[in-house]
Motif scaffolding. Structure first.
Motif, PDB file in Angstrom:
ATOM      1  N   GLU A  78       0.776  -1.357   0.053  1.00 13.05           N
ATOM      2  CA  GLU A  78       0.128  -0.107  -0.056  1.00 13.05           C
ATOM      3  C   GLU A  78       0.984   1.127   0.109  1.00 13.05           C
ATOM      4  O   GLU A  78       1.799   1.441   0.834  1.00 13.05           O
ATOM      5  N   ILE A  79       0.627   2.295  -1.018  1.00 12.58           N
ATOM      6  CA  ILE A  79       1.374   3.397  -1.136  1.00 12.58           C
ATOM      7  C   ILE A  79       0.391   4.392  -1.377  1.00 12.58           C
ATOM      8  O   ILE A  79      -0.569   4.626  -2.078  1.00 12.58           O
ATOM      9  N   ASN A  80       0.382   5.351  -0.263  1.00 11.16           N
ATOM     10  CA  ASN A  80      -0.661   6.607  -0.243  1.00 11.16           C
ATOM     11  C   ASN A  80      -2.190   5.965  -0.473  1.00 11.16           C
ATOM     12  O   ASN A  80      -2.865   6.507  -1.275  1.00 11.16           O
ATOM     13  N   GLY A  81      -2.297   5.123   0.298  1.00  9.09           N
ATOM     14  CA  GLY A  81      -3.785   4.394   0.414  1.00  9.09           C
ATOM     15  C   GLY A  81      -4.037   3.778  -0.885  1.00  9.09           C
ATOM     16  O   GLY A  81      -5.200   3.513  -0.726  1.00  9.09           O
ATOM     17  N   ILE A  82      -3.150   3.526  -1.677  1.00 15.85           N
ATOM     18  CA  ILE A  82      -3.567   2.645  -2.861  1.00 15.85           C
ATOM     19  C   ILE A  82      -2.797   1.301  -2.770  1.00 15.85           C
ATOM     20  O   ILE A  82      -1.709   1.302  -2.461  1.00 15.85           O
ATOM     21  N   THR A  83      -3.618   0.313  -3.116  1.00 16.96           N
ATOM     22  CA  THR A  83      -2.944  -1.197  -2.893  1.00 16.96           C
ATOM     23  C   THR A  83      -2.633  -1.677  -4.272  1.00 16.96           C
ATOM     24  O   THR A  83      -3.382  -1.583  -5.048  1.00 16.96           O
ATOM     25  N   TYR A  84      -1.415  -2.245  -4.276  1.00 10.58           N
ATOM     26  CA  TYR A  84      -0.962  -2.664  -5.494  1.00 10.58           C
ATOM     27  C   TYR A  84      -0.631  -4.262  -5.435  1.00 10.58           C
ATOM     28  O   TYR A  84      -0.166  -4.660  -4.259  1.00 10.58           O
ATOM     29  N   ASN A  85      -0.867  -4.985  -6.464  1.00  6.43           N
ATOM     30  CA  ASN A  85      -0.659  -6.493  -6.325  1.00  6.43           C
ATOM     31  C   ASN A  85       0.960  -6.880  -6.862  1.00  6.43           C
ATOM     32  O   ASN A  85       1.309  -6.162  -7.760  1.00  6.43           O
ATOM     33  N   LEU A  86       1.368  -7.682  -6.189  1.00  6.01           N
ATOM     34  CA  LEU A  86       2.905  -8.146  -6.443  1.00  6.01           C
ATOM     35  C   LEU A  86       3.010  -9.376  -7.049  1.00  6.01           C
ATOM     36  O   LEU A  86       2.331 -10.326  -6.690  1.00  6.01           O
ATOM     37  N   ASP A  87       4.196  -9.432  -7.742  1.00  6.45           N
ATOM     38  CA  ASP A  87       4.558 -10.910  -8.181  1.00  6.45           C
ATOM     39  C   ASP A  87       5.645 -11.181  -7.418  1.00  6.45           C
ATOM     40  O   ASP A  87       6.790 -10.879  -7.601  1.00  6.45           O
ATOM     41  N   PHE A  88       5.352 -12.148  -6.631  1.00  5.23           N
ATOM     42  CA  PHE A  88       6.346 -12.522  -5.594  1.00  5.23           C
ATOM     43  C   PHE A  88       7.113 -14.029  -5.939  1.00  5.23           C
ATOM     44  O   PHE A  88       7.223 -14.642  -5.023  1.00  5.23           O
ATOM     45  N   THR A  89       7.036 -14.230  -7.259  1.00  2.00           N
ATOM     46  CA  THR A  89       7.768 -15.588  -7.633  1.00  2.00           C
ATOM     47  C   THR A  89       9.130 -15.563  -7.257  1.00  2.00           C
ATOM     48  O   THR A  89       9.745 -14.581  -7.504  1.00  2.00           O
ATOM     49  N   PHE A  90       9.719 -16.595  -7.033  1.00  3.48           N
ATOM     50  CA  PHE A  90      11.262 -16.530  -6.554  1.00  3.48           C
ATOM     51  C   PHE A  90      11.983 -16.222  -7.402  1.00  3.48           C
ATOM     52  O   PHE A  90      12.914 -15.372  -7.184  1.00  3.48           O
ATOM     53  N   ASP A  91      11.888 -16.262  -8.774  1.00  4.42           N
ATOM     54  CA  ASP A  91      12.932 -16.050  -9.962  1.00  4.42           C
ATOM     55  C   ASP A  91      12.550 -14.617 -10.192  1.00  4.42           C
ATOM     56  O   ASP A  91      13.568 -13.709 -10.741  1.00  4.42           O
ATOM     57  N   ASN A  92      11.533 -14.008 -10.018  1.00  7.41           N
ATOM     58  CA  ASN A  92      11.185 -12.479 -10.161  1.00  7.41           C
ATOM     59  C   ASN A  92      11.989 -11.670  -9.125  1.00  7.41           C
ATOM     60  O   ASN A  92      12.510 -10.662  -9.412  1.00  7.41           O
ATOM     61  N   ILE A  93      11.878 -12.209  -8.141  1.00  4.35           N
ATOM     62  CA  ILE A  93      12.961 -11.777  -6.825  1.00  4.35           C
ATOM     63  C   ILE A  93      14.265 -11.779  -7.213  1.00  4.35           C
ATOM     64  O   ILE A  93      14.969 -10.796  -6.870  1.00  4.35           O
ATOM     65  N   LEU A  94      14.477 -13.064  -7.628  1.00  6.59           N
ATOM     66  CA  LEU A  94      16.123 -13.234  -7.922  1.00  6.59           C
ATOM     67  C   LEU A  94      16.774 -12.173  -9.076  1.00  6.59           C
ATOM     68  O   LEU A  94      17.609 -11.667  -9.101  1.00  6.59           O
ATOM     69  N   ASP A 137      26.397 -18.074  -6.520  1.00  5.53           N
ATOM     70  CA  ASP A 137      26.193 -19.236  -6.346  1.00  5.53           C
ATOM     71  C   ASP A 137      24.936 -20.053  -6.930  1.00  5.53           C
ATOM     72  O   ASP A 137      24.443 -21.151  -6.234  1.00  5.53           O
ATOM     73  N   ALA A 138      24.351 -19.472  -8.038  1.00  5.59           N
ATOM     74  CA  ALA A 138      23.073 -19.907  -8.555  1.00  5.59           C
ATOM     75  C   ALA A 138      23.230 -21.575  -9.117  1.00  5.59           C
ATOM     76  O   ALA A 138      22.462 -22.328  -8.734  1.00  5.59           O
ATOM     77  N   GLU A 139      24.609 -21.804  -9.662  1.00  2.50           N
ATOM     78  CA  GLU A 139      24.539 -23.174  -9.967  1.00  2.50           C
ATOM     79  C   GLU A 139      24.432 -24.181  -8.622  1.00  2.50           C
ATOM     80  O   GLU A 139      24.003 -25.332  -8.659  1.00  2.50           O
ATOM     81  N   LEU A 140      25.556 -23.896  -7.708  1.00  2.00           N
ATOM     82  CA  LEU A 140      25.335 -24.557  -6.378  1.00  2.00           C
ATOM     83  C   LEU A 140      23.762 -24.517  -5.886  1.00  2.00           C
ATOM     84  O   LEU A 140      23.385 -25.871  -5.057  1.00  2.00           O
ATOM     85  N   ILE A 141      23.131 -23.676  -5.656  1.00  2.00           N
ATOM     86  CA  ILE A 141      21.866 -23.600  -5.207  1.00  2.00           C
ATOM     87  C   ILE A 141      20.979 -24.477  -6.017  1.00  2.00           C
ATOM     88  O   ILE A 141      20.067 -25.323  -5.473  1.00  2.00           O
ATOM     89  N   TYR A 142      20.924 -24.451  -7.251  1.00  2.00           N
ATOM     90  CA  TYR A 142      20.216 -25.322  -8.217  1.00  2.00           C
ATOM     91  C   TYR A 142      20.456 -26.765  -7.878  1.00  2.00           C
ATOM     92  O   TYR A 142      19.574 -27.520  -7.519  1.00  2.00           O
ATOM     93  N   ALA A 143      21.529 -27.112  -7.788  1.00  2.00           N
ATOM     94  CA  ALA A 143      22.009 -28.395  -7.535  1.00  2.00           C
ATOM     95  C   ALA A 143      21.434 -28.848  -6.104  1.00  2.00           C
ATOM     96  O   ALA A 143      21.239 -30.100  -6.025  1.00  2.00           O
ATOM     97  N   SER A 144      21.783 -28.109  -5.214  1.00  2.00           N
ATOM     98  CA  SER A 144      21.345 -28.465  -3.919  1.00  2.00           C
ATOM     99  C   SER A 144      19.838 -28.589  -3.859  1.00  2.00           C
ATOM    100  O   SER A 144      19.325 -29.510  -2.883  1.00  2.00           O
ATOM    101  N   PHE A 145      18.926 -27.807  -4.386  1.00  2.00           N
ATOM    102  CA  PHE A 145      17.635 -28.179  -4.179  1.00  2.00           C
ATOM    103  C   PHE A 145      17.221 -29.307  -4.920  1.00  2.00           C
ATOM    104  O   PHE A 145      16.644 -30.045  -4.437  1.00  2.00           O
ATOM    105  N   LEU A 146      17.906 -29.713  -6.082  1.00  2.00           N
ATOM    106  CA  LEU A 146      17.739 -30.918  -6.509  1.00  2.00           C
ATOM    107  C   LEU A 146      17.977 -31.898  -5.699  1.00  2.00           C
ATOM    108  O   LEU A 146      17.341 -33.009  -5.678  1.00  2.00           O
TER     109      LEU A 146
END
Length: 212
Positions: A12-28, A107-116
Motif C-alpha cells: 500500500e502506497i498513499n492509500g492505494i494497494t498494488y498487487n505484486l509478483d513474488f515468484t522466486f525467480d522474479n525476486i532473484l 552461487d546459482a549453480e550450487l543452489i540449483y544442484a542443492s535444491f535438486l
C-alpha cells in the motif's frame, strides 16, 4: 512463517494497494538488477517496479515507484534473507559470522544442484510458480550434505593456527577459500597467502632453533 497464513502479495502506497509478483525467480531478477552496474539507479527503480508490481494500468509518478520499491526491498524481501548471514555449525564452538556467506548470482549453480539433491526440486521448472517465501524457507534449511552448504562452510571455517603438522590442511583450506571466495580481490587473496607463508616460515625457524 506460519502454515495457517496466506501470502498477501500486496503493498500500500498513499492509500492505494498494488498487487505484486513474488515468484522466486522474479525476486532473484531484482538481485541481479541491483548488482548490474551498467544500469542507472533511476532505470533500476523503473524496471523493478515493472517486474514486481502487476495489474497497474495507470502511469505513476517516479517518486511513488521509488517509495514502492524501497518498501518492497526493506520490508518484504530483506527480512527473509538474513538467516544465512549468521551461519552456525555444530562442529565449531558456537562460532558465528556476520560476513556475507553467499551470493544468489555467483552461487546459482550450487543452489540449483542443492535444491535438486535435497528436495528433488528443479528450480528451472518452478520459475513463475514457486513463491519467494517458499523458496527462502527451503533455501534456509538446505542440509549440510548439499554442495551449497559445504561451500558456505568452507567460506566460514576459520583457518587453524599454523603449526608444523597442519601446513597441508591450511594450504588446502586457503586454496578452497580462494576458489569459492565472494571477494575476488587479488590483493586480498595475496595478502592472506603471504600471511600464511610468513607464519610457516616462523614455524620452521623456531623448529630449527630448537634442533640446534
Amino acid at each position: 512463517m506460519r502454515l495457517t497464513d496466506y501470502f498477501e502479495d500486496t503493498i500500500e502506497i498513499n492509500g492505494i494497494t498494488y498487487n505484486l509478483d513474488f515468484t522466486f525467480d522474479n525476486i532473484l531478477r531484482v538481485y541481479e538488477l541491483q548488482a548490474d552496474q551498467t544500469v542507472s539507479n533511476a532505470n533500476k527503480i523503473n524496471l523493478m517496479f515493472d517486474n514486481l508490481v502487476i495489474d497497474c494500468d495507470q502511469e505513476l509518478d517516479f517518486n511513488v515507484k521509488a517509495q514502492a520499491i524501497e518498501k518492497i526491498l526493506t520490508e518484504l524481501i530483506a527480512k527473509d534473507n538474513m538467516k544465512e548471514q549468521h551461519e552456525q555449525y555444530p562442529d565449531q564452538e558456537a562460532q558465528q559470522t556476520t560476513e556475507k556467506t553467499h551470493d544468489f548470482i555467483q552461487d546459482a549453480e550450487l543452489i540449483y544442484a542443492s535444491f535438486l539433491y535435497d528436495y528433488n526440486i528443479d528450480l528451472f521448472e518452478q520459475q513463475g510458480l514457486m513463491h519467494w517465501n517458499k523458496f527462502i524457507a527451503l533455501f534456509n534449511n538446505l542440509s549440510q550434505k548439499t554442495v551449497f552448504k559445504q561451500v558456505v562452510k568452507i567460506r566460514t571455517d576459520p583457518l587453524p593456527k599454523p603449526n608444523k603438522h597442519n601446513m597441508k590442511e591450511r594450504s588446502n583450506l586457503i586454496k578452497a577459500k580462494q576458489f569459492y571466495s565472494l571477494d575476488k580481490s587479488n590483493e586480498a587473496i595475496e595478502n592472506q597467502i603471504n600471511s600464511t607463508f610468513d607464519n610457516v616460515a616462523r614455524i620452521f625457524k623456531a623448529s630449527a632453533e630448537k634442533g640446534r
